[in-house]
Design a protein around this motif. Structure first.
Motif, short mmCIF file in Angstrom:
data_model
loop_
_atom_site.label_atom_id
_atom_site.label_comp_id
_atom_site.label_asym_id
_atom_site.label_seq_id
_atom_site.Cartn_x
_atom_site.Cartn_y
_atom_site.Cartn_z
N LEU A 130 0.90 -1.21 0.00
CA LEU A 130 -0.05 -0.10 0.18
C LEU A 130 0.60 1.34 -0.06
O LEU A 130 0.65 2.19 -0.71
CB LEU A 130 -0.95 0.08 1.15
CG LEU A 130 -1.82 -1.13 1.29
CD1 LEU A 130 -2.80 -1.14 2.62
CD2 LEU A 130 -2.79 -1.02 0.20
N GLY A 131 2.11 1.09 1.00
CA GLY A 131 2.81 2.28 0.83
C GLY A 131 3.64 2.65 -0.71
O GLY A 131 3.61 3.71 -1.32
N TYR A 132 3.77 1.57 -1.03
CA TYR A 132 4.52 1.42 -2.39
C TYR A 132 3.65 2.09 -3.35
O TYR A 132 4.05 2.84 -4.31
CB TYR A 132 4.88 0.06 -2.94
CG TYR A 132 6.06 -0.66 -2.26
CD1 TYR A 132 6.85 0.06 -1.66
CD2 TYR A 132 6.87 -1.89 -2.86
CE1 TYR A 132 8.30 -0.16 -1.24
CE2 TYR A 132 8.02 -2.37 -2.42
CZ TYR A 132 8.76 -1.54 -1.69
OH TYR A 132 9.93 -2.26 -0.98
N PHE A 133 2.42 1.56 -3.35
CA PHE A 133 1.47 2.05 -4.32
C PHE A 133 1.28 3.66 -4.33
O PHE A 133 1.33 4.31 -5.53
CB PHE A 133 0.05 1.46 -4.07
CG PHE A 133 -0.83 1.60 -5.19
CD1 PHE A 133 -1.02 0.87 -6.26
CD2 PHE A 133 -1.77 2.95 -5.00
CE1 PHE A 133 -2.02 1.08 -7.17
CE2 PHE A 133 -2.72 3.14 -6.05
CZ PHE A 133 -2.66 2.29 -7.16
N ALA A 134 1.20 4.27 -3.12
CA ALA A 134 1.20 5.86 -2.92
C ALA A 134 2.53 6.34 -3.52
O ALA A 134 2.44 7.41 -4.16
CB ALA A 134 1.03 6.23 -1.56
N VAL A 135 3.56 5.80 -3.14
CA VAL A 135 4.87 6.39 -3.54
C VAL A 135 4.92 6.37 -5.08
O VAL A 135 5.48 7.06 -5.93
CB VAL A 135 6.11 5.66 -3.05
CG1 VAL A 135 7.50 6.29 -3.57
CG2 VAL A 135 6.06 5.89 -1.40
N ALA A 136 4.73 4.90 -5.73
CA ALA A 136 4.62 4.76 -6.90
C ALA A 136 3.90 5.86 -7.73
O ALA A 136 4.26 6.20 -8.89
CB ALA A 136 4.72 3.23 -7.48
N THR B 265 3.04 2.94 -10.49
CA THR B 265 3.61 3.64 -11.34
C THR B 265 2.88 3.96 -12.71
O THR B 265 2.91 5.39 -13.17
CB THR B 265 5.16 3.07 -11.67
OG1 THR B 265 5.78 2.77 -10.56
CG2 THR B 265 6.06 4.14 -12.54
N ALA B 266 2.65 2.97 -13.08
CA ALA B 266 1.71 3.29 -14.35
C ALA B 266 0.42 3.66 -14.42
O ALA B 266 0.04 4.64 -15.03
CB ALA B 266 1.37 1.49 -15.03
N LEU B 267 -0.20 3.63 -13.21
CA LEU B 267 -1.50 4.31 -12.96
C LEU B 267 -1.17 5.84 -12.64
O LEU B 267 -1.97 6.64 -12.99
CB LEU B 267 -2.37 3.82 -11.65
CG LEU B 267 -3.17 2.65 -11.96
CD1 LEU B 267 -3.87 1.98 -10.61
CD2 LEU B 267 -4.41 3.05 -12.80
N GLY B 268 0.14 6.22 -11.92
CA GLY B 268 0.36 7.44 -11.79
C GLY B 268 0.66 8.32 -13.03
O GLY B 268 0.15 9.27 -13.27
N ILE B 269 1.10 7.31 -14.01
CA ILE B 269 1.25 8.09 -15.53
C ILE B 269 -0.10 8.22 -16.11
O ILE B 269 -0.14 9.46 -16.70
CB ILE B 269 2.20 7.39 -16.31
CG1 ILE B 269 3.64 7.20 -15.68
CG2 ILE B 269 2.32 7.98 -17.69
CD1 ILE B 269 4.59 6.12 -16.18
N ILE B 270 -1.10 7.36 -15.93
CA ILE B 270 -2.38 7.44 -16.46
C ILE B 270 -3.25 8.59 -15.76
O ILE B 270 -3.69 9.38 -16.65
CB ILE B 270 -3.03 6.13 -16.50
CG1 ILE B 270 -2.20 5.08 -17.25
CG2 ILE B 270 -4.35 6.28 -17.00
CD1 ILE B 270 -2.70 3.71 -17.15
N MET B 271 -3.18 8.67 -14.62
CA MET B 271 -4.29 9.27 -13.87
C MET B 271 -3.68 10.49 -13.27
O MET B 271 -4.64 11.34 -12.83
CB MET B 271 -5.10 8.46 -12.67
CG MET B 271 -5.81 7.38 -13.30
SD MET B 271 -6.24 6.11 -12.07
CE MET B 271 -6.62 6.92 -10.62
N GLY B 272 -2.27 10.65 -13.19
CA GLY B 272 -2.12 12.13 -12.79
C GLY B 272 -2.59 12.21 -11.22
O GLY B 272 -2.23 11.61 -10.28
#
Lengths: 230, 101
Positions: free
Chosen positions: A16-22, A141-148
């Protein structure tokens, strides 16, 4: 199986922590011009927050390949020390593949997990956590790129302390058991704060410099007896 | 486009090399006392330096991060374990930021 399951349980907060940082790393990656697929591949294969964000900066600047090589070494130098430290925590009889995999997946969190065990580190305990947390890192990381910036900022802020909470759970019990560790921990906090406050040294450089200096100081003045070894 | 993949490849190879080499090269316990003590202290110093002050600065509100650090340290000292300490820290930040921001 039991060992994998125990590891998986620890892997959930890590993931969960990784998800947020990623996710926030994904925003950096998108600014550097990476596609979601490229971000996914990078995070799947690299597993390093500071290292990747430094790398994305190199890509956005289209700097030389040599520069990419050098910055990767500097931003990830603490893993050299961790890899040395972990080499002493693994059973000398352990198979090569386990050493290889534990090395490949050496992150701050997996390292903390391995070190927190009494006796030799169990590879399967780590694999349990990696099974859940590594995909979180790549997908984040991928979602961060997609969803900003779609995720509510309050959630991002709350999750951003998750990794540090884990670190505290490693440092504090050790400080309680060993007074010398406690003294080094307090010293580390003070030095780290002073460097942050009064110099412009990056966090990764501060980590490298203080780790070498304070651990050497500890080894010089707090000599441990043979029977202290776990 | 293809340049990006070369960058990624360099990153992957370099970081993997750094992580795997010491771990696979050193199989026997190190005899030297200084190096052993040094390596014993490394993880605690590294993790502390990475936690403070970064944890306090990671949240939107500095006070929320500060209190999460202090309370989290207390429960960690009391051996609450990885999972509980992590959840406690996240909840403190979430609740405090609801009140403060």
């Amino acid at each position: 199986m039991e060992r994998l399951k125990n590891g998986l349980k620890v892997g959930i907060p890590i993931g969960l922590g990784y998800f947020a940082v990623a996710f926030s790393l994904g925003i950096v990656a998108s600014k550097a011009g990476l596609t979601p697929f490229q971000g996914f591949i990078t995070s799947l294969l690299v597993n390093a927050s500071a290292g990747e964000s430094a790398g994305f900066t190199v890509i956005s600047e289209q700097a030389s390949y040599l520069q990419m090589f050098l910055i990767t070494i500097v931003a990830n130098a603490r893993y050299i020390l961790m890899s040395f430290a972990l080499s002493q925590k693994i059973n000398p009889k352990e198979r090569f593949i386990h050493r290889f995999l534990l090395g490949y997946f050496l992150t701050d969190e997996y390292f903390a997990m391995a070190i927190s065990q009494t006796g030799f580190a169990d590879p399967f305990y780590s694999y349990g956590a990696i099974m859940f947390a590594a995909p979180c890192w790549a997908l984040g990381t991928a979602l961060g790129i997609i969803m900003g910036n779609a995720l509510p900022f309050r959630i991002v802020s709350a999750l951003s302390v998750a990794l540090y909470g884990m670190f505290l759970a490693i440092i504090m019990p050790a400080s309680r058991k060993d007074r010398n560790v406690a003294i080094l921990v307090v010293l580390s906090c003070i030095c780290s704060y002073l460097i942050y406050r009064f110099t412009s040294l990056s966090t990764s450089m501060t980590t490298i410099v203080l780790t070498v200096a304070l651990s050497a100081l500890g080894a010089l003045i707090f000599k441990r007896k043979e029977e202290d070894d776990e | 486009m293809s340049r990006t993949y070369v960058y990624i490849l360099i990153m992957v190879l370099t970081v993997s090399f750094i992580r795997i080499l010491p771990l696979t090269l050193i199989r026997k316990p190190i005899e030297n006392r200084f190096i052993r003590d040094f390596l014993y202290y490394v993880p605690y110093v590294t993790l502390t330096v990475m936690t403070f002050p970064s944890m306090v600065l990671a949240t939107d509100n500095v006070y929320a991060g500060m209190i999460a650090f202090i309370v989290g340290s207390f429960f960690a000292y009391r051996d609450f374990g990885l999972f509980k300490v992590t959840v406690i820290c996240c909840l403190i930040v979430f609740i405090l930021e609801l009140l403060l921001i």
